[in-house]
Each structure stands twice: as C-alpha cells, then as structure tokens.
Motif scaffolding. Structure first.
Motif, PDB file in Angstrom:
ATOM      1  N   GLN A 199     -24.434  23.349  26.991  1.00 12.27           N
ATOM      2  CA  GLN A 199     -24.330  22.680  25.623  1.00 12.27           C
ATOM      3  C   GLN A 199     -23.816  23.919  24.806  1.00 12.27           C
ATOM      4  N   SER A 200     -23.848  25.526  24.375  1.00 11.51           N
ATOM      5  CA  SER A 200     -23.810  26.183  23.268  1.00 11.51           C
ATOM      6  C   SER A 200     -22.287  26.680  23.640  1.00 11.51           C
ATOM      7  N   GLN A 201     -21.947  26.911  25.480  1.00 12.82           N
ATOM      8  CA  GLN A 201     -20.185  27.199  25.314  1.00 12.82           C
ATOM      9  C   GLN A 201     -19.601  26.299  25.118  1.00 12.82           C
ATOM     10  N   LEU A 202     -20.067  24.928  25.528  1.00  9.43           N
ATOM     11  CA  LEU A 202     -19.128  23.547  24.865  1.00  9.43           C
ATOM     12  C   LEU A 202     -18.953  23.868  23.430  1.00  9.43           C
ATOM     13  N   TYR A 203     -20.123  24.487  22.327  1.00 10.31           N
ATOM     14  CA  TYR A 203     -19.371  24.771  21.159  1.00 10.31           C
ATOM     15  C   TYR A 203     -18.329  25.716  20.823  1.00 10.31           C
ATOM     16  N   TRP A 204     -18.850  26.595  21.541  1.00 11.71           N
ATOM     17  CA  TRP A 204     -18.065  27.800  21.228  1.00 11.71           C
ATOM     18  C   TRP A 204     -16.636  27.512  21.675  1.00 11.71           C
ATOM     19  N   LEU A 205     -16.340  26.731  22.193  1.00  6.76           N
ATOM     20  CA  LEU A 205     -15.035  26.292  23.512  1.00  6.76           C
ATOM     21  C   LEU A 205     -14.533  24.993  21.943  1.00  6.76           C
ATOM     22  N   PHE A 210     -13.351  18.102   6.597  1.00  9.55           N
ATOM     23  CA  PHE A 210     -12.668  17.751   7.561  1.00  9.55           C
ATOM     24  C   PHE A 210     -12.426  18.303   9.220  1.00  9.55           C
ATOM     25  N   SER A 211     -11.863  20.005   8.696  1.00 10.22           N
ATOM     26  CA  SER A 211     -11.390  21.108  10.312  1.00 10.22           C
ATOM     27  C   SER A 211     -12.919  20.890  11.098  1.00 10.22           C
ATOM     28  N   GLY A 212     -13.738  21.312   9.833  1.00 13.11           N
ATOM     29  CA  GLY A 212     -15.134  21.577  10.695  1.00 13.11           C
ATOM     30  C   GLY A 212     -15.741  20.093  11.696  1.00 13.11           C
ATOM     31  N   LEU A 213     -15.548  18.724  10.929  1.00 11.45           N
ATOM     32  CA  LEU A 213     -16.224  17.889  11.546  1.00 11.45           C
ATOM     33  C   LEU A 213     -15.600  17.457  12.649  1.00 11.45           C
ATOM     34  N   SER A 214     -13.686  17.093  12.798  1.00 15.53           N
ATOM     35  CA  SER A 214     -13.132  16.810  13.490  1.00 15.53           C
ATOM     36  C   SER A 214     -13.449  17.165  14.872  1.00 15.53           C
ATOM     37  N   SER A 219     -15.342  25.556  18.485  1.00 15.57           N
ATOM     38  CA  SER A 219     -14.954  26.449  17.741  1.00 15.57           C
ATOM     39  C   SER A 219     -14.757  27.648  18.083  1.00 15.57           C
ATOM     40  N   MET A 220     -13.740  28.059  18.705  1.00 15.81           N
ATOM     41  CA  MET A 220     -13.082  28.628  18.895  1.00 15.81           C
ATOM     42  C   MET A 220     -11.598  28.530  18.259  1.00 15.81           C
ATOM     43  N   PRO A 221     -10.764  27.939  18.244  1.00 18.32           N
ATOM     44  CA  PRO A 221     -10.142  27.080  17.770  1.00 18.32           C
ATOM     45  C   PRO A 221      -9.278  27.349  16.058  1.00 18.32           C
ATOM     46  N   GLY A 222     -10.066  27.130  15.730  1.00 18.45           N
ATOM     47  CA  GLY A 222     -11.159  27.571  14.004  1.00 18.45           C
ATOM     48  C   GLY A 222     -11.134  29.485  13.675  1.00 18.45           C
ATOM     49  N   LEU A 223     -11.675  29.672  14.232  1.00 25.48           N
ATOM     50  CA  LEU A 223     -11.127  30.981  13.986  1.00 25.48           C
ATOM     51  C   LEU A 223     -10.154  31.622  14.025  1.00 25.48           C
ATOM     52  N   ALA A 229      -9.334  27.150   6.889  1.00 26.78           N
ATOM     53  CA  ALA A 229      -9.421  26.679   8.357  1.00 26.78           C
ATOM     54  C   ALA A 229     -10.198  27.305   9.415  1.00 26.78           C
ATOM     55  N   PHE A 230     -11.020  28.294   9.008  1.00 24.32           N
ATOM     56  CA  PHE A 230     -12.249  28.572   9.088  1.00 24.32           C
ATOM     57  C   PHE A 230     -13.182  27.589   9.982  1.00 24.32           C
ATOM     58  N   GLY A 231     -13.153  26.001   9.061  1.00 24.69           N
ATOM     59  CA  GLY A 231     -14.122  24.886   9.309  1.00 24.69           C
ATOM     60  C   GLY A 231     -14.789  25.447  10.476  1.00 24.69           C
ATOM     61  N   PRO A 232     -13.555  24.812  11.715  1.00 21.00           N
ATOM     62  CA  PRO A 232     -14.350  24.577  12.470  1.00 21.00           C
ATOM     63  C   PRO A 232     -15.592  25.872  13.750  1.00 21.00           C
ATOM     64  N   PHE A 233     -14.944  26.746  13.053  1.00 19.21           N
ATOM     65  CA  PHE A 233     -15.364  27.775  14.281  1.00 19.21           C
ATOM     66  C   PHE A 233     -17.093  28.031  13.086  1.00 19.21           C
ATOM     67  N   LEU A 234     -17.053  28.056  11.951  1.00 16.37           N
ATOM     68  CA  LEU A 234     -18.160  28.006  11.279  1.00 16.37           C
ATOM     69  C   LEU A 234     -19.055  26.891  11.476  1.00 16.37           C
ATOM     70  N   PHE A 235     -18.485  25.714  12.032  1.00 20.82           N
ATOM     71  CA  PHE A 235     -19.573  24.072  11.193  1.00 20.82           C
ATOM     72  C   PHE A 235     -19.880  24.656  13.058  1.00 20.82           C
ATOM     73  N   GLY A 236     -19.253  24.951  14.509  1.00 19.43           N
ATOM     74  CA  GLY A 236     -19.493  25.181  15.023  1.00 19.43           C
ATOM     75  C   GLY A 236     -20.663  26.243  15.797  1.00 19.43           C
ATOM     76  N   VAL A 237     -19.970  27.588  14.792  1.00 20.21           N
ATOM     77  CA  VAL A 237     -21.357  28.356  14.694  1.00 20.21           C
ATOM     78  C   VAL A 237     -22.653  27.835  14.563  1.00 20.21           C
ATOM     79  N   GLY A 238     -22.856  27.065  12.880  1.00 20.28           N
ATOM     80  CA  GLY A 238     -23.631  26.898  12.546  1.00 20.28           C
ATOM     81  C   GLY A 238     -24.288  25.599  12.881  1.00 20.28           C
ATOM     82  N   LEU A 239     -24.033  24.959  13.929  1.00 15.43           N
ATOM     83  CA  LEU A 239     -24.235  23.403  14.632  1.00 15.43           C
ATOM     84  C   LEU A 239     -25.177  24.324  16.090  1.00 15.43           C
ATOM     85  N   THR A 240     -25.037  25.999  16.493  1.00 12.79           N
ATOM     86  CA  THR A 240     -25.002  26.382  17.535  1.00 12.79           C
ATOM     87  C   THR A 240     -26.671  26.919  16.735  1.00 12.79           C
ATOM     88  N   ILE A 241     -27.285  27.259  15.920  1.00 16.07           N
ATOM     89  CA  ILE A 241     -27.622  28.461  15.620  1.00 16.07           C
ATOM     90  C   ILE A 241     -28.675  27.733  14.578  1.00 16.07           C
TER      91      ILE A 241
END
Length: 467
Positions: free
Chosen positions: A68-74, A270-274, A76-80, A421-433
């Motif tokens: 599950q964590s690896q999928l979140y990172w996949l 918007f981008s993070g939740l998308s 999240s990475m486009p946002g970073l 644009a870091f939204g997807p990355f920050l949301f992915g990391v946030g929901l992981t930790i």
C-alpha cells in the motif's frame, strides 16, 4: 489593426510591438487561437501527469506485488516531479517563446506515456522502473507553469480571469479524462497489436477479466503528435524582455508569498486529492480496509454482510471533473466581481467541506447500512472539497494579474503553480505517515489561515491590495 501590422506579426515566430491593452491593435483572433491550441495540449499534459493515479490502484489486481505504501509513492512521485519541473518551466516563456516551449513540451510527453504503456504489461517490472516513469510523468505537471504565463501575455487584463480560467479549467479536465477513460479503454483490444492482454482480478465476488491496460497510455500518443504539429505551425511568441535573474524580482514582493500560500490551499488541494482519491477510497471503503474485506481477488471475503464494495475507478473521475468544471464556470464571475471575494468563498467552503468529510474517515463497519451511509458522506464531502478548490483556482488566477504588472504576473503564476504542484506528493506522503483524520485536520488549519489572509490583504474594504 492594419493589414500591414497583421502581416508583420504573422510573418515570423516573434510578434512585433504586441500590446493586448490596445483595442485597436490587439489581434483577438490570434489570442484565442493561442488559447485553443495551448489548452488542447495542456489537457494532454494533465492526462500524462495523472496517468499513474489511474493505473496504480489496479496494479495489484494485474499481478504486481506492491505494498500500500509503494502504491501511494507511485501516485505521489508525479507531484514531486511536477513541482520541481514547474520551477524550470516558469522561467521558459520569455526565453523560449510560446511556440517552441509548447511544441517541445508536448513532444516530451511521449516518454512517460510510452513507458507506462510498455511496462504495465509485465508484472515482473521492477518497482523502481515504475517509480522513474512516475517521475517522468511530472513533465506534464511542469508544463502548467510555462503554458499559463505565456497565455497571459496574449490577453488584456479585463479578460485574463476568463482566459486563464478556461485554459486551466479545461486543462484540469485532463485529470478526469484519464481517470474516466482508463476503465473503459482497457476493456477491448482496439490496439492489441501493440501488446497482449492481461488478466485482472475483480472485486470480491466478481470473476477475473481480460484487459489491455497498455491502452490507457497508448491512446494519447496520436493526440500528442497532433498537438505538437499544431503548436509548431500555428503558434506565435510574444517578446518579453526578462532573463532568469530579472524574473526572480517577484520574490521581493510579500504578495508573492501570500498568494503562494493561498494557491497551495486551492490547487494543492485539487491536485493532491486528484492523485490520491482512488487509493484513499480503496483503503477506507474497499479492498484495502481489512475490516471490510479479507484476502485478494476471488479468495476475498466480505466481513460486513450486505455491503457492496465500491470500485474506485467508477468514482475518482468525478472529483477532478467537479473541480475543473468549477474553475471554468466561475472564471467569468471573477472578471465581473473580482477574484478576492471568491477566494474567501473558496476558503470558507473548504473549511466546511473538509470538516464534513472528516466525519467519514473512520468508517463504521458495524453494519452494511452504517458503512454505506459513511461512504456517501465521504463521497459527497470529497466532491464538495473539489468544488470549492476549483472556485479558488479560478479566483486566484484572476487576482495575480491584478496585483502584479504583466511580466511579474506571469512569473508569480508560474511560481505559485510550481509550489502548489507538490500537492500530489505532499498528500501521498501525508497519508502514508499519518492517519487521514490528522491530515485533514491540518487541511482545515491551512484553509483557515489562507481565508484570513485573503480577507485581510485582498478582499475587505480598504484592503492593501484589493483584487
């Protein structure tokens, strides 16, 4: 505009003495042609950027062995990558010009799109290969910080809210496009000669199905090529005198930083939740929640009798669709009423909708009725968040051309878009930790802060920078 002036301006890539504020010489047709072509290519950029968010939730069903964590990172990475690349693209419009920048950016999309189409067919593909493809998908995200400022050069201030809102809003539809099109396009071998089919394990109680997941990526390649040709043959460039050092003078203005915080609230949300909507739904209300489902595929068992596990791909496109639609529809209103007022409305709406959604982040698994009710609360709450973030996306892009002079406004648009644009990355990391509830609580605090800033600095009577 005289015929001679038109011929001079259209005779080469770089326009001469371009002034959109002068109604007598402004070439309206050229401006709207530019908007149309750059918006078409921006849709493709967003589709490429969020391709991972449409593919990742189904990778384990295709036989990939990821956590599950690896999928979140996949996802999240486009946002970073998008955030980092926007820091580069934001300085390109004055240097490369609209035509070269849009053409070459569009062609670059082929690399991540083609890569996803090839590697998704092989479950033995390493995690790091897919992570690299996710990073390259950030090219589509980086484009925004170049496309939007360059488009602003073509329109007078009175129309920039509408023009930028249309471009950004329709461009945002690329997110919904990739998430809506993917589950449909993978269902038949329309381009099966580019690869074989795969077996996808279904939801609990449903049999496996034959799919062609490479279609989700390959379908965009012809349109990418068409977009690049249109950009090269039909676009012009506005001469804007500013080297990289000169463009950085925007950081001496406090309003650059205030608007950055506010745009993180709107587009960052918007981008993070998308990017994370599908995985979040799966982990809260689907097969990722061990209190609801145990096992994978045909061996899965429902632990809550009578509850119908939702398939995320049937819902995730709705959020970006609502957010993008709001950006398009509210952009003309920001030209009429000013952007700052709508930014305050956006902030208040986000505070309320995030708080509402928080009540459904810990699903009640005591009964099917309670679980279904919580799911509806979660879904409607998420759509409300997308709605108000879309309104804020429109209003902030009206504010910036009003607060800053033309050259600086383009730079500020590019900078704020880069950070958000870091939204997807920050949301992915946030929901992981941390838990979703803790993460959403931070979202409320951020929205409160930004709403106060928008009111005090821009919206109230006697504000220092009314916009």
């Amino acid at each position: 505009m005289s015929r001679e002036a038109v011929e001079v301006r259209r005779g080469s890539e770089w326009l001469q003495s371009w002034d959109p504020e002068n109604e007598e010489t402004w070439d309206k047709r050229l401006a709207w042609t530019t908007l149309s072509i750059t918006t078409f290519t921006l849709v493709l950029c967003f589709a490429s950027w969020f391709l991972a968010s449409a593919i990742a939730p189904k990778l384990t069903n295709l036989g990939f062995d990821f956590t599950q964590s690896q999928l979140y990172w996949l996802t999240s990475m486009p946002g970073l990558a998008g955030g980092l690349m926007r820091l580069v693209w934001m300085v390109l419009p004055p240097i490369m010009g609209t035509r070269k920048m849009v053409t070459f950016t569009t062609l670059l999309l082929i690399f991540p799109v083609l890569g996803w189409g090839v590697r998704v067919q092989d479950p033995s593909t390493s995690y790091w290969e897919l992570l690299i493809l996710s990073f390259l998908s950030g090219i589509g995200g980086g484009a925004f910080s170049g496309f939007m400022p360059s488009t602003s050069y073509f329109f007078p201030r009175r129309l920039q809210g509408t023009a930028l809102g249309l471009q950004a809003g329709i461009g945002n539809f690329g997110v919904s496009l990739v998430q809506l099109l993917t589950p449909w396009i993978i269902g038949f071998g329309m381009i099966g000669f580019l690869g074989g089919s795969q077996t996808m394990q279904g939801l609990p109680g449903k049999p496996p199905s034959e799919v062609w997941y490479q279609n989700a990526a390959f379908i965009y390649i012809p349109f990418i090529l068409i977009g690049a040709v249109l950009a090269w043959t039909m676009l012009k460039s506005v001469p804007v005198t500013a080297n990289i050092r000169q463009q950085f003078d925007i950081f001496r203005s406090q309003d650059t930083w205030w608007m950055t915080l506010i745009y993180i609230m709107t587009f960052g949300t918007f981008s993070g939740l998308s990017a994370q909507f599908g995985l979040l739904m799966k982990n809260l209300y689907g097969a990722g929640n061990s209190d609801i489902v145990h096992g994978v595929g045909q061996s899965a068992q429902l632990l809550v009798a009578g509850y119908s596990v939702p398939d995320p791909v049937k819902y995730v496109f709705l959020g970006p669709l609502v957010g993008a639609g709001a950006r398009v529809l509210f952009s003309p209103l920001t030209d009429r009423m000013g952007g700052a007022r709508w930014t305050v409305v956006s902030g208040i709406g986000l505070i309320g909708s995030i708080a509402w959604t928080m009540t459904a982040l810990n699903p009640d698994t005591s009964s099917a009725e309670a679980l279904s009710s919580d799911f509806r609360t979660f879904l409607y709450g998420m759509l409300a968040i997308f709605l108000f973030s879309g309104i804020g996306n429109a209003s902030t892009f009206k504010q910036m051309p009003m607060i800053f002079e033309r050259r600086q406004a383009g730079g500020v648009i590019g900078w704020t878009a880069a950070i958000a644009a870091f939204g997807p990355f920050l949301f992915g990391v946030g929901l992981t930790i941390m838990s979703p509830s803790a993460f959403y609580a931070i979202g409320i605090a951020w929205a409160v802060m930004c709403t106060v800033i928008a009111w005090m600095r821009y919206a109230r009577k006697g504000a220092p920078k009314p916009s």
